[in-house]
Enzyme design. Structure first.
Site, PDB file in Angstrom:
ATOM      1  N   ASN A 169       0.664  -1.249  -0.002  1.00 25.43           N
ATOM      2  CA  ASN A 169      -0.117  -0.014  -0.048  1.00 25.43           C
ATOM      3  C   ASN A 169       0.742   1.450   0.082  1.00 25.43           C
ATOM      4  OD1 ASN A 169      -2.445  -1.600   0.438  1.00 25.43           O
ATOM      5  ND2 ASN A 169      -1.814  -1.971   2.323  1.00 25.43           N
ATOM      6  N   ARG A 174       8.015   6.747  -1.813  1.00 28.67           N
ATOM      7  CA  ARG A 174       8.087   6.591  -0.358  1.00 28.67           C
ATOM      8  C   ARG A 174       8.794   5.124  -0.105  1.00 28.67           C
ATOM      9  NH1 ARG A 174       3.371   6.114   2.828  1.00 28.67           N
ATOM     10  NH2 ARG A 174       4.673   6.771   4.531  1.00 28.67           N
ATOM     11  N   LYS A 269       0.430 -12.159  -0.606  1.00 22.90           N
ATOM     12  CA  LYS A 269       0.966 -11.598  -1.863  1.00 22.90           C
ATOM     13  C   LYS A 269       2.423 -11.124  -1.620  1.00 22.90           C
ATOM     14  CE  LYS A 269      -2.744  -9.240  -2.814  1.00 22.90           C
ATOM     15  NZ  LYS A 269      -3.724 -10.081  -2.106  1.00 22.90           N
ATOM     16  N   PRO A 286       3.261 -13.874  -7.045  1.00 20.91           N
ATOM     17  CA  PRO A 286       2.636 -12.607  -6.420  1.00 20.91           C
ATOM     18  C   PRO A 286       1.619 -11.995  -7.308  1.00 20.91           C
ATOM     19  CG  PRO A 286       5.135 -12.447  -6.623  1.00 20.91           C
ATOM     20  CD  PRO A 286       4.752 -13.399  -7.642  1.00 20.91           C
ATOM     21  N   ASP A 288      -0.939  -9.410  -8.232  1.00 20.21           N
ATOM     22  CA  ASP A 288      -1.542  -8.058  -7.612  1.00 20.21           C
ATOM     23  C   ASP A 288      -2.304  -7.763  -8.906  1.00 20.21           C
ATOM     24  OD1 ASP A 288       0.172  -7.395  -9.924  1.00 20.21           O
ATOM     25  OD2 ASP A 288       1.049  -5.892  -9.091  1.00 20.21           O
ATOM     26  N   HIS A 290      -1.831  -6.098 -11.819  1.00 18.60           N
ATOM     27  CA  HIS A 290      -1.232  -6.313 -13.020  1.00 18.60           C
ATOM     28  C   HIS A 290      -1.183  -7.734 -13.569  1.00 18.60           C
ATOM     29  CE1 HIS A 290      -0.213  -1.928 -14.005  1.00 18.60           C
ATOM     30  NE2 HIS A 290       0.042  -2.110 -12.907  1.00 18.60           N
ATOM     31  N   GLN A 332       6.255 -15.159 -15.168  1.00 17.60           N
ATOM     32  CA  GLN A 332       5.362 -14.338 -14.449  1.00 17.60           C
ATOM     33  C   GLN A 332       6.103 -12.997 -14.466  1.00 17.60           C
ATOM     34  OE1 GLN A 332       5.644 -13.134 -11.131  1.00 17.60           O
ATOM     35  NE2 GLN A 332       4.162 -11.458 -11.585  1.00 17.60           N
ATOM     36  N   PHE A 336       4.963  -9.709 -16.464  1.00 17.50           N
ATOM     37  CA  PHE A 336       4.626  -8.436 -15.677  1.00 17.50           C
ATOM     38  C   PHE A 336       5.442  -7.259 -16.372  1.00 17.50           C
ATOM     39  CE2 PHE A 336       6.075  -5.454 -12.456  1.00 17.50           C
ATOM     40  CZ  PHE A 336       4.921  -5.097 -12.022  1.00 17.50           C
TER      41      PHE A 336
END
Length: 375
Positions: A169, A174, A269, A286, A288, A290, A332, A336
């Site tokens: 998140n 950051r 994840k 993983p 997400d 995408h 993957q 990605f």
């Protein structure tokens, strides 16, 4: 978010080597700080050394700035710098595409090279993997022509875990600032291209950092709590947290995922990211937004528009493994990367002739792939 692109600096010189014993009657120096002249030949200056990896086996731009690690910086054109344990190294592509390395600082040059080869997972041949993937997927075969060398790293598990605790998140800017703060708690190894580089701090060092210190550094309440909580749990392990994490490399994937999810702030994840990028769990997927889009376009079109639940995450992972086998996580990763805007611009338009579908909503917001924001 683009990483800083400073101009390529002159290589740092590592700490000077120990002086050899002078002859019994050394010549006097012309300068008081100059060591006595020895009859032995001086050691050669450090230099860029070929890594014997072609661009088909390792593409630096397709490996380092794609969300596996946030500790390597671009320090020149096609050049990336980072630390592996107590070693500070740079990697760059030569004009023919091959990769060379430069050791800026290390206690042992031979140990630095071994650590680098292990970190780069060089025992795994991309050419052989991609041959298998291409036989099973004609689209992958086409993409591989344009996106060669996207390699999965083998990171230190403690370092990988802490980085991905910072990632959930969050946005890339950051995340990088947080990881830089954590890194600065370790031993300073040198500066390259305007960046300071540190050995990643030990769990003992991290245990001395309070939750309040992390909050003041911009980690926020929840993330600061997760990091300090995870460090405390790892410190309580009988054989030590670092050894416990390394032991997960010997477990089945689901056992490793379950063990990681017992740590504060780690969801399925992020656990899959840690498993893939540091625990030799090469078929970890993983999932997400995408990866979900990729799966519903090319593997599970019947699920397009569905709400992504934990159960469907498992179904997506199973679909990748069914298609690509025991190294499905590597396949993957390439798919990605191909879906990133920066890479789409480099691919022929026929790869994107399928109309983009709206992103599915995710119930468990704890993902780890890079798109400018982590959801």
């Amino acid at each position: 978010m683009k990483r800083p692109r400073p101009s390529s600096p002159p290589p740092l010189s590592p700490a000077s080597t120990k002086q050899t014993s002078p002859p019994s009657r050394p010549l006097k120096s012309l300068h008081p700080n100059t060591p006595p002249i020895s009859s032995k030949k001086p050691k050669s200056h450090p230099k860029w050394v070929p890594l014997n990896l072609s661009q088909t086996e390792l593409s630096l731009p397709l490996t380092f700035p794609t969300g596996q690690t946030f500790r390597w910086k671009q320090t020149g054109p096609l050049q990336y710098t980072g630390t592996i344990g107590p070693h500070l190294l740079s990697l760059k592509h030569l004009q023919n595409g091959d990769v060379s390395y430069f050791i800026h600082f290390t206690p042992s040059e031979s140990a630095a090279k071994l650590a680098l080869l292990d970190f780069l997972n060089v025992s795994i041949s991309l050419a052989k993997l991609w041959e298998v993937f291409s036989e099973n997927d004609s689209r992958f075969a086409e993409l591989a022509k344009y996106l060669k060398g996207a390699r999965v790293l083998r990171q230190d598990p403690v370092e990988c875990l802490v980085q991905f605790l910072c990632s959930s998140n969050n946005n890339i800017g950051r995340i990088t600032k947080m990881v830089d703060f954590i890194s600065s708690l370790g031993t300073h190894l040198g500066s390259v291209g305007g960046f300071d580089f540190h050995e990643f701090p030990s769990l003992e060092r991290l245990s001395a950092v309070s939750e309040e210190e992390l909050r003041q550094a911009g980690f926020g309440y929840s993330r600061a709590k997760y990091i300090t909580g995870t460090v405390d749990v790892l410190q309580s392990k009988p054989d030590g947290g670092a050894q416990w994490l390394l032991s997960l490399r010997k477990l089945d994937l689901q056992e490793a995922i379950d063990a990681l999810c017992s740590l504060p702030g780690v969801g399925p994840k992020v656990a899959a990211c840690i498993a893939l990028f540091s625990l030799d769990q090469h078929h970890a997927i993983p999932v997400d937004t995408h990866v979900w889009q990729i799966a519903t376009k090319y593997l599970l079109p019947e699920l397009a528009g569905a709400r992504l639940t934990p159960k469907l995450c498992s179904r997506v992972a199973e679909a990748f493994v069914s298609k690509y086998g025991e190294y499905a996580g590597w396949a993957q990763t390439l798919l990605f990367i191909a879906d990133l805007p920066s890479q789409k611009a480099l691919l022929p338009s026929h790869f994107w002739d399928i109309k983009e579908k709206k992103s599915a909503k995710i119930e468990d917001g704890n993902s780890c792939n890079i798109d400018g924001n982590y959801s």
